[in-house]
Write an enzyme that holds these catalytic residues in place. Structure first.
Site, mmCIF file in Angstrom:
data_model
loop_
_atom_site.group_PDB
_atom_site.id
_atom_site.type_symbol
_atom_site.label_atom_id
_atom_site.label_comp_id
_atom_site.label_asym_id
_atom_site.label_seq_id
_atom_site.Cartn_x
_atom_site.Cartn_y
_atom_site.Cartn_z
ATOM 1 N N GLU A 105 -56.395 -28.032 37.884
ATOM 2 C CA GLU A 105 -56.628 -26.771 37.180
ATOM 3 C C GLU A 105 -55.610 -25.777 37.710
ATOM 4 O OE1 GLU A 105 -58.502 -26.421 34.700
ATOM 5 O OE2 GLU A 105 -59.682 -28.254 34.793
ATOM 6 N N CYS A 111 -56.257 -17.214 36.821
ATOM 7 C CA CYS A 111 -55.368 -18.110 36.070
ATOM 8 C C CYS A 111 -55.500 -17.902 34.570
ATOM 9 C CB CYS A 111 -55.659 -19.559 36.433
ATOM 10 S SG CYS A 111 -57.355 -20.080 36.100
#
Length: 479
Positions: A207, A246
């Protein structure tokens, strides 16, 4: 460390983690941990990142409570084998797909959401029946200490362990053999994780992140919708960890003629949400450490970038705070437009026509998320069909992370693999395919084994499945 991992492997071998009762007991214990330590979690998040209780509950505590509750409500359904269709060629037979735990799992979490990004993958690993070693980020030391001290008090310490430490501990862990590695962090470290995993052929979920764009195409509609757009951009950019996320909006794409309107709306919204004095900003996180603070300050020191600032730009080095900052058309070859910002700086890139945004996005690496504020259905279809990203969210920002029914994950440079809800369970499971066949009927060929004749029937059996039954009855299944 090796002794702890050996204990995890022995625990998994003994099979205790595979029972539904064990999985549920651990999930309930994790929910109890969160409920009984809410104030301590708030304190640790404030100490590491300056997060307010509202932000901490919204982005960490609330997310985890929802995730555990959802998993508990669905677990028995997820664990049950699923029937699969069987071609008539195999009659009589039945087939199923049975999820099984992978084994001993290593989870690396990130510092920006130190509880969510540690415990949400853990929920998936537990629900799938694995044993787990969790390595929280040392860049959020108070949160790391809390997890190391508290998890053994609530969860089965023979099956779930937490280890503290920095990069050296991470490197040692990567030299060992695991059945799955789940990593959340930067692409640079992600490459190291993947290289280490390759030595043992260990499956990985990465991720990562990237430069997540937001296309703004709603300003020329009604004023009320333009205001909602500005609110959702501001909330999605600076609300979660002050842009240190993110999935935060990295830059905006808007038509030249609408740029001034967008900037004014953003300014008003920022002032209303957070204030306008660097010394008294409210409900906004600080930068995690001096290194990250200086990295962001250096982005603004480029003279051409500094000239593009149209709002903000003030910094408080003592408190590690950078106020929300808007930049208009910084140089496209500058570092701020080539690297993920991961902070409170928001470039606005102007275009002649908003549909040019598709080519602009495609000129960069695959983003984790594309946000698009538009009501143009044709344009929506073009965005979906002509771009590649982990997720696309229309007319809002960040909220997709909270949707357990949607997979969360990247593509290409923004990572691979997915989790959340059932997708977390799947990520930490192996789907074993099972075929059951009987011994009868077993009919020998009644006719001479003419090769060409048999070949014809075999071709028909594959082309039209019901011919498989004829094939069996004629006894041509033998070679």
């Amino acid at each position: 460390m090796e002794k702890s991992i050996a204990e995890l492997r022995e625990t998994f071998k003994n099979g205790g983690t595979k029972s539904i009762s064990w999985r549920k007991s651990q999930l309930k214990a994790l929910l109890q941990l969160i409920n009984q330590n809410e104030d301590s979690i708030f304190k640790a998040l404030d100490q590491d990142l300056g997060k307010s209780p509202v932000e901490s509950y919204r982005d960490e505590v609330g997310v985890l409570k929802k995730s555990v509750t959802y998993t508990l409500s669905c677990l028995e359904k997820w664990v049950a084998p699923k029937k699969a269709e069987v071609p008539l060629l195999f009659f009589p037979a039945k087939a199923e797909v049975m999820p099984q735990p992978l084994g001993v799992v290593l989870i690396f979490s990130s510092w920006n959401f130190p509880f969510t990004l540690a415990l949400d993958p853990l929920i998936g690993a537990i629900s799938a029946g694995n044993t787990v070693l969790l390595k929280p980020s040392d860049l959020a030391p108070a949160c790391m200490s809390f997890l190391v001290e508290t998890i053994p008090k609530y969860l089965d310490n023979k099956a779930i362990k937490v280890v503290a430490g920095g990069a050296d501990i991470g490197e040692r862990l990567l030299q060992l053999k695991w059945d799955k590695i789940f990593f959340t962090g930067s692409p640079r470290v992600g490459r190291l994780v993947m290289a280490a995993a390759a030595k043992h052929l260990t499956p990985v979920t990465l991720e990562l992140g990237g430069k997540c764009p937001a296309i703004v195409d709603t300003l020329s509609t009604t004023p009320s919708k333009a205001k909602v757009t500005a609110k959702r951009i501001v909330g999605g950019k600076w609300g979660p960890c002050n842009g240190q996320a993110c999935i935060a909006i990295d830059y905006l794409l808007v038509e030249e003629k609408l740029a001034s309107t967008l900037i004014e709306l953003l300014k008003k919204t920022i002032k209303r949400f957070y204030g306008e004095n660097i010394k008294s900003l409210k409900s906004i996180s600080r930068i995690v450490n001096e290194h990250q603070f200086q990295r962001l300050v250096n982005l603004l020191k480029d003279p051409n970038v500094a000239d593009s600032i149209v709002y903000g730009g003030s910094v408080d080095e003592e408190k590690l705070v950078i106020e929300p900052t808007i930049l208009l058309d910084p140089p496209l070859d500058s570092e701020i437009m080539s690297e993920e910002i991961f902070g409170p700086l928001l470039p606005i890139i102007t275009l002649k026509n908003i549909e040019e945004s598709i080519n602009f996005i495609n000129s960069k690496s695959n983003p984790l998320v594309i946000y698009a504020f538009t009501e143009d259905e044709t344009f929506k279809k073009r965005i979906l069909s002509e771009t590649s990203s982990g997720t696309v969210t229309f007319n809002d920002s960040m909220v997709q992370f909270l949707c357990d029914s949607l997979p969360f994950g990247g593509v290409g440079q923004s990572g691979f693999g997915r989790y959340h809800g059932k997708y977390s369970f799947d990520t930490f499971s192996h789907e074993k395919s099972i075929l059951h066949r009987g011994f009868y009927p077993e009919i020998e060929p009644r006719y001479p084994p003419w090769t060409d004749f048999k070949l014809l029937f075999i071709k028909l059996a594959y082309e039209f499945d019901y011919f498989g039954l004829i094939l069996l009855l004629l006894g041509f299944k033998s070679s």
